[in-house]
Motif scaffolding. Structure first.
Motif, PDB file in Angstrom:
ATOM      1  N   ARG A  39      -3.326   9.807   9.598  1.00  0.00           N
ATOM      2  CA  ARG A  39      -3.886  10.188   8.294  1.00  0.00           C
ATOM      3  C   ARG A  39      -4.548   8.994   7.610  1.00  0.00           C
ATOM      4  NH1 ARG A  39       0.291   9.346   3.836  1.00  0.00           N
ATOM      5  NH2 ARG A  39       1.924   8.294   4.987  1.00  0.00           N
ATOM      6  N   GLY A  68       0.789  -1.230   0.000  1.00  0.00           N
ATOM      7  CA  GLY A  68       0.000   0.000   0.000  1.00  0.00           C
ATOM      8  C   GLY A  68       0.824   1.284   0.000  1.00  0.00           C
ATOM      9  N   GLY A  69       2.089   1.203   0.363  1.00  0.00           N
ATOM     10  CA  GLY A  69       2.930   2.409   0.391  1.00  0.00           C
ATOM     11  C   GLY A  69       3.494   2.770  -0.968  1.00  0.00           C
ATOM     12  N   PRO A 110       4.543  -0.579  15.259  1.00  0.00           N
ATOM     13  CA  PRO A 110       5.098  -0.964  16.568  1.00  0.00           C
ATOM     14  C   PRO A 110       5.062   0.168  17.590  1.00  0.00           C
ATOM     15  CG  PRO A 110       6.830  -0.861  14.871  1.00  0.00           C
ATOM     16  CD  PRO A 110       5.524  -0.680  14.176  1.00  0.00           C
ATOM     17  N   ARG A 121       8.147  10.689  -4.106  1.00  0.00           N
ATOM     18  CA  ARG A 121       6.974  10.259  -3.331  1.00  0.00           C
ATOM     19  C   ARG A 121       5.811   9.947  -4.281  1.00  0.00           C
ATOM     20  NH1 ARG A 121       5.812  10.914   2.283  1.00  0.00           N
ATOM     21  NH2 ARG A 121       3.590  10.931   2.648  1.00  0.00           N
ATOM     22  N   PRO A 146       5.338   6.877  -0.721  1.00  0.00           N
ATOM     23  CA  PRO A 146       5.923   7.341   0.535  1.00  0.00           C
ATOM     24  C   PRO A 146       6.905   6.334   1.119  1.00  0.00           C
ATOM     25  CG  PRO A 146       3.574   6.854   0.798  1.00  0.00           C
ATOM     26  CD  PRO A 146       3.870   6.790  -0.667  1.00  0.00           C
ATOM     27  N   VAL A 147       6.694   5.046   0.808  1.00  0.00           N
ATOM     28  CA  VAL A 147       7.554   4.019   1.392  1.00  0.00           C
ATOM     29  C   VAL A 147       9.019   4.219   1.017  1.00  0.00           C
ATOM     30  CG1 VAL A 147       7.249   2.355  -0.494  1.00  0.00           C
ATOM     31  CG2 VAL A 147       7.737   1.526   1.797  1.00  0.00           C
ATOM     32  N   ALA A 159      10.682   6.694   1.465  1.00  0.00           N
ATOM     33  CA  ALA A 159      11.285   7.474   2.563  1.00  0.00           C
ATOM     34  C   ALA A 159      12.420   8.358   2.050  1.00  0.00           C
ATOM     35  CB  ALA A 159      11.774   6.538   3.674  1.00  0.00           C
ATOM     36  N   GLY A 178      13.205  -2.031   7.082  1.00  0.00           N
ATOM     37  CA  GLY A 178      12.781  -3.382   6.721  1.00  0.00           C
ATOM     38  C   GLY A 178      12.130  -3.445   5.346  1.00  0.00           C
ATOM     39  N   ALA A 193      12.521   0.986  16.922  1.00  0.00           N
ATOM     40  CA  ALA A 193      11.484   2.000  17.151  1.00  0.00           C
ATOM     41  C   ALA A 193      10.912   1.866  18.568  1.00  0.00           C
ATOM     42  CB  ALA A 193      10.381   1.857  16.110  1.00  0.00           C
ATOM     43  N   LYS A 250      15.984   3.340  10.997  1.00  0.00           N
ATOM     44  CA  LYS A 250      15.562   2.572   9.824  1.00  0.00           C
ATOM     45  C   LYS A 250      16.671   1.707   9.226  1.00  0.00           C
ATOM     46  CE  LYS A 250      11.793   5.671   8.615  1.00  0.00           C
ATOM     47  NZ  LYS A 250      10.971   6.215   7.541  1.00  0.00           N
TER      48      LYS A 250
HETATM   49  N1  COA Z   1       0.408   2.721   2.994  1.00  0.00           N
HETATM   50  C1  COA Z   1       0.658   4.029   2.824  1.00  0.00           C
HETATM   51  N2  COA Z   1       1.756   4.639   3.288  1.00  0.00           N
HETATM   52  C2  COA Z   1       2.641   3.884   3.961  1.00  0.00           C
HETATM   53  C3  COA Z   1       2.450   2.522   4.175  1.00  0.00           C
HETATM   54  C4  COA Z   1       1.270   1.932   3.662  1.00  0.00           C
HETATM   55  N3  COA Z   1       1.015   0.632   3.812  1.00  0.00           N
HETATM   56  N4  COA Z   1       3.503   2.046   4.879  1.00  0.00           N
HETATM   57  C5  COA Z   1       4.317   3.084   5.093  1.00  0.00           C
HETATM   58  N5  COA Z   1       3.790   4.195   4.544  1.00  0.00           N
HETATM   59  C6  COA Z   1       4.330   5.545   4.588  1.00  0.00           C
HETATM   60  C7  COA Z   1       4.500   6.007   6.008  1.00  0.00           C
HETATM   61  O1  COA Z   1       3.301   6.574   6.510  1.00  0.00           O
HETATM   62  C8  COA Z   1       5.591   7.041   5.862  1.00  0.00           C
HETATM   63  O2  COA Z   1       4.989   8.219   5.356  1.00  0.00           O
HETATM   64  P1  COA Z   1       5.497   9.691   5.767  1.00  0.00           P
HETATM   65  O3  COA Z   1       6.731   9.900   4.969  1.00  0.00           O
HETATM   66  O4  COA Z   1       4.378  10.572   5.356  1.00  0.00           O
HETATM   67  O5  COA Z   1       5.751   9.668   7.228  1.00  0.00           O
HETATM   68  C9  COA Z   1       6.461   6.501   4.745  1.00  0.00           C
HETATM   69  O6  COA Z   1       5.643   5.553   4.045  1.00  0.00           O
HETATM   70  C10 COA Z   1       7.709   5.782   5.215  1.00  0.00           C
HETATM   71  O7  COA Z   1       7.323   4.675   6.007  1.00  0.00           O
HETATM   72  P2  COA Z   1       8.330   3.910   6.987  1.00  0.00           P
HETATM   73  O8  COA Z   1       9.697   3.932   6.384  1.00  0.00           O
HETATM   74  O9  COA Z   1       7.759   2.603   7.339  1.00  0.00           O
HETATM   75  O10 COA Z   1       8.442   4.873   8.229  1.00  0.00           O
HETATM   76  P3  COA Z   1       7.465   5.154   9.424  1.00  0.00           P
HETATM   77  O11 COA Z   1       8.071   6.299  10.148  1.00  0.00           O
HETATM   78  O12 COA Z   1       6.056   5.282   8.999  1.00  0.00           O
HETATM   79  O13 COA Z   1       7.561   3.854  10.361  1.00  0.00           O
HETATM   80  C11 COA Z   1       8.634   2.022  11.483  1.00  0.00           C
HETATM   81  C12 COA Z   1       8.801   3.417  10.875  1.00  0.00           C
HETATM   82  C13 COA Z   1       9.969   1.493  11.932  1.00  0.00           C
HETATM   83  C14 COA Z   1       7.695   2.133  12.692  1.00  0.00           C
HETATM   84  C15 COA Z   1       7.986   1.123  10.416  1.00  0.00           C
HETATM   85  O14 COA Z   1       8.753   1.156   9.255  1.00  0.00           O
HETATM   86  C16 COA Z   1       7.848  -0.318  10.836  1.00  0.00           C
HETATM   87  O15 COA Z   1       6.992  -0.695  11.585  1.00  0.00           O
HETATM   88  N6  COA Z   1       8.658  -1.175  10.300  1.00  0.00           N
HETATM   89  C17 COA Z   1       8.529  -2.585  10.570  1.00  0.00           C
HETATM   90  C18 COA Z   1       9.181  -3.283   9.479  1.00  0.00           C
HETATM   91  C19 COA Z   1       8.315  -4.132   8.644  1.00  0.00           C
HETATM   92  O16 COA Z   1       7.142  -4.249   8.790  1.00  0.00           O
HETATM   93  N7  COA Z   1       9.007  -4.724   7.695  1.00  0.00           N
HETATM   94  C20 COA Z   1       8.438  -5.618   6.761  1.00  0.00           C
HETATM   95  C21 COA Z   1       9.341  -6.775   6.518  1.00  0.00           C
HETATM   96  S1  COA Z   1       9.504  -7.835   7.967  1.00  0.00           S
END
Ligand code: COA
Ligand code: AMP
Length: 641
Positions: free
Chosen positions: A173, A143-144, A316, A570, A575-576, A578, A509, A346, A540
């Protein structure tokens, strides 16, 4: 009695086919295999050829038929919405049948491709299983990712339909999915016949019925009332179950193809022997269905093994706090948890003293598995201290679908060596070779490769791109699969995975291609050339950082251009990615043959010792890069030697 790791590994080495034939007893086959492994088929051979089976039957119907219909199959827990719901195998079957009926009514059948672009809602899991039931091939898109990435995937697999939702939920959001879906469909060359849209209470999306939009929820409810039976379509064990796109070295993602038979055999074997869970126990992979971890260990692995699986829509931290994982573990009696190290970093950042751990009863938890990126010893030790259970690093990739190296809890834990995901799993003969393909000795760094054939469950090829698969994975080291990871094996056969050998980075991840980001930066009209590297990040692991050289005639504010580039990445990737840091430089450091010295730039940014490359064209450029990094507060003091 459980066989030890060494005995099990030897049993596999002595007779791989007999080993996997025995493992295949855990699966229901409609027709047995004519050969366990046929080296003549496919790109490097095929497992269980001639057999007929169905993955949905093995995940759902089989347990109902065995009298376990009332047992819990799926636990949905969403701190984003406050919803919690348990589905028994009976209920799961009814949900899956209803969706299979909806898809069948819209002409979807065996071999058709269905893209699933959904948040972490139960309908996403039901849809994957419904595709499997019909013999249709699903392709889940995280979804990202934004519209362009979705369109690329729709095109590459010629999707006949897309299943989506009105929105996803990120902390603070609502993420509207429908505009991205519409944009993707408009961009795609291949127009799906139907887009099934699940309307969520948080945001209703306008549907474009003239473009084939279907209100998914209504269609499912109508089918439930009718209660039509949809039997499992027998498919060949070698037929594709799914395509999962993953980052490659260019903007063109690679469609990893997974089959039905080998995949089921390998995953069921791993649940018992690697993760050490028994049928009926609760297993939780805190990941997303858009990633391979979600495919293998939220959906297929646990359900094949008759476990209850947790589908968690949250983060988390921040949903609502750093204790959310521990609430879920205690509330649902999770026995084994799997997540990425970044999640723990985190949690540690928000709860350094581990106060939230002590608020919940975690006595049922037996082990924590970590994968997706290198698990730094500090994080592992902290997690061990808080949880008081073994914390097990294990190593695998989207391509392999299940762990290549692990410490197998089900076979008896081996001593833990921090920084190592332990030892090769049966099926994987892991070796380390130099760039010329010669084996290197214990403790010497090199390319990590796996001797062919790959075991059941690994990718069989890239979707419609056998040649690309051969070229990127099989040709550089003949007779071996190239993992694109670098590392070493010590004298006790422990594997150490240190870095990627290509331009893939692991950010929170998530697997990202810096090459793809460079392609997007280069689309900006003011950019002459660019480089994107991954730089170390405490939370990260790595984050992308872009360096831009602007065209000579550009006189606009550079800060405006930087903002536009961040937005462009983006919008194009999502957004994923980053992608938030971008710097303007005069020139990029290159070799005399014009290759950008990304590795050296990365070392400078990370404050690691680096050597002046012998082939560098103009050494002064590295000083310029260092100065820019320092001005941006990014570079540590460089140590050129
Ligand atoms: N749909 C839409 N947007 C998404 C999304 C999704 N499914 N997943 C992530 N995004 C967005 C986030 O909201 C963030 O947006 P922002 O730039 O507006 O803040 C952006 O993508 C980057 O996401 P992320 O790198 O994941 O950062 P985060 O600050 O939102 O979260 C963690 C950081 C560490 C809490 C999160 O990455 C996490 O829980 N990681 C666990 C790892 C994981 O699940 N890995 C999968 C393989 S095991
Ligand atoms: P993905 O395909 O998203 O699962 O990412 C796979 C890549 O993540 C691997 O090739 C490694 O680079 C990295 N990776 C996964 N697990 C580990 C681990 N336990 N240790 C080190 N790197 C890992």
């Amino acid at each position: 009695m459980t066989m030890s790791y060494l005995d099990t590994f030897k049993a596999w080495q002595n007779d791989p086919e007999a080993f996997w034939k025995t493992a295949a007893d855990a699966i229901d086959w409609f027709k047995p295999a004519t050969s366990i492994f046929d080296g003549e088929q496919g790109t490097y051979g095929r497992w269980f050829s001639g057999a007929e089976t169905n993955t949905c039957h093995n995940c759902v119907d089989r347990h109902v038929l065995a009298g376990r219909g009332a047992d819990t199959a799926l636990i949905y827990d969403s701190p984003m919405t406050g919803l919690k719901r348990r589905y028994s195998f009976d209920e799961l079957l009814a949900e899956v049948k209803a969706i299979a009926a909806v898809l069948r009514n819209h002409g979807i059948g065996r071999g058709d491709r269905v893209v699933i672009y959904m948040p972490m809602v139960p309908e996403a899991v039901f849809s994957m299983l419904a595709c499997a039931r019909l013999g249709a091939v699903h392709s889940v898109v995280f979804g990202g990712f934004a519209a362009h990435e979705l369109a690329t995937r729709i095109d590459d697999c010629s999707a006949k339909a897309v299943i989506s939702a009105s929105c996803g939920l990120e902390p603070g959001r609502v993420v509207p999915y429908k505009p991205m879906l519409d944009h993707a469909v408009d961009l795609a060359r291949v127009k799906p016949d139907y887009c099934f849209v699940l309307q969520r209470d948080e945001l209703h999306a306008p549907l474009r019925y003239e473009h084939g939009d279907v209100d998914f929820g209504q269609a499912i409810e109508a089918e439930k009332l009718l209660g039509n039976d949809v039997p499992c379509t027998p498919v060949l064990a070698t037929d594709p179950l799914y395509v999962l796109y993953t980052s490659g070295t260019t903007g063109q993602p690679k469609g990893v193809v997974r089959d039905n038979g080998g995949h089921m055999v390998a995953l069921s074997w791993s649940m018992r022997n690697i993760y050490g869970v028994k049928p009926g126990e609760v297993f939780w992979a805190a990941s997303d269905i858009g990633w391979v971890v979600g495919h293998s260990y939220i959906v297929y692995g646990p359900l094949l093994a008759g476990n209850a699986t947790v589908l968690f829509e949250g983060k988390p931290v921040g949903t609502p706090d750093a204790g959310t994982f521990w609430r879920v573990v205690s509330e649902h009696d999770v026995k084994v948890l799997f997540t990425a190290p970044t999640a723990f970093r985190a949690i540690k950042r928000d709860d350094p003293d581990g106060e939230f751990f002590r608020k919940y009863d975690l006595s049922g938890l037996r082990a924590l598995f970590l994968a997706g990126e290198r698990a730094d010893p500090e994080t592992i030790k902290w997690a061990e201290m808080q949880l008081q259970v073994p914390v097990i690093d294990h190593w695998w990739q989207t391509e392999t679908g299940w762990p290549m190296a692990a410490n197998p809890a089900g076979l008896g834990l081996l001593p833990i060596k921090y920084g190592s995901p332990a030892v090769a799993m049966p099926g994987y003969q892991i070796e380390v070779v130099d760039d010329a393909g010669h084996p290197v000795g214990p403790g010497t760094l090199g390319n990590i490769v796996v001797k062919l054939p790959l075991p059941p469950g690994c990718l069989v090829s890239f979707w419609n791109a056998d040649e690309r698969f051969r070229a990127s994975c099989l040709e550089e080291f003949p007779g071996y699969y190239k993992t694109a990871d670098a590392g070493m094996i010590d004298d006790e056969s422990y594997v150490f995975v240190m870095a990627r050998t290509d331009d893939i980075i692991n950010c929170a991840g998530h697997r990202l291609s810096t090459g793809a980001m460079e392609e997007v930066c280069a689309m900006h009209p003011d950019v002459a050339e660019c480089a994107v590297i991954g730089i170390a990040d405490d939370l990260k692991g790595q984050v992308p950082c872009g360096f831009l050289v602007l065209k000579r005639n550009v006189s606009r504010e550079t800060s405006a251009i930087q903002r536009e580039i961040v937005q462009l990445v983006r919008d194009e990737i999502g957004p994923v990615a980053a992608f938030k840091t971008v710097m303007v430089v005069e020139r990029l450091p290159k070799t005399r043959s014009g290759k950008i010295l990304r590795g050296t730039m990365q070392k400078i940014a990370d404050g690691l010792p680096w050597k002046m490359p012998a082939t560098i064209d103009d050494p002064a450029i590295l000083d310029e890069i260092t100065a820019v990094l320092q001005r941006n507060g990014m570079a540590q003091i460089p140590l050129a030697s």
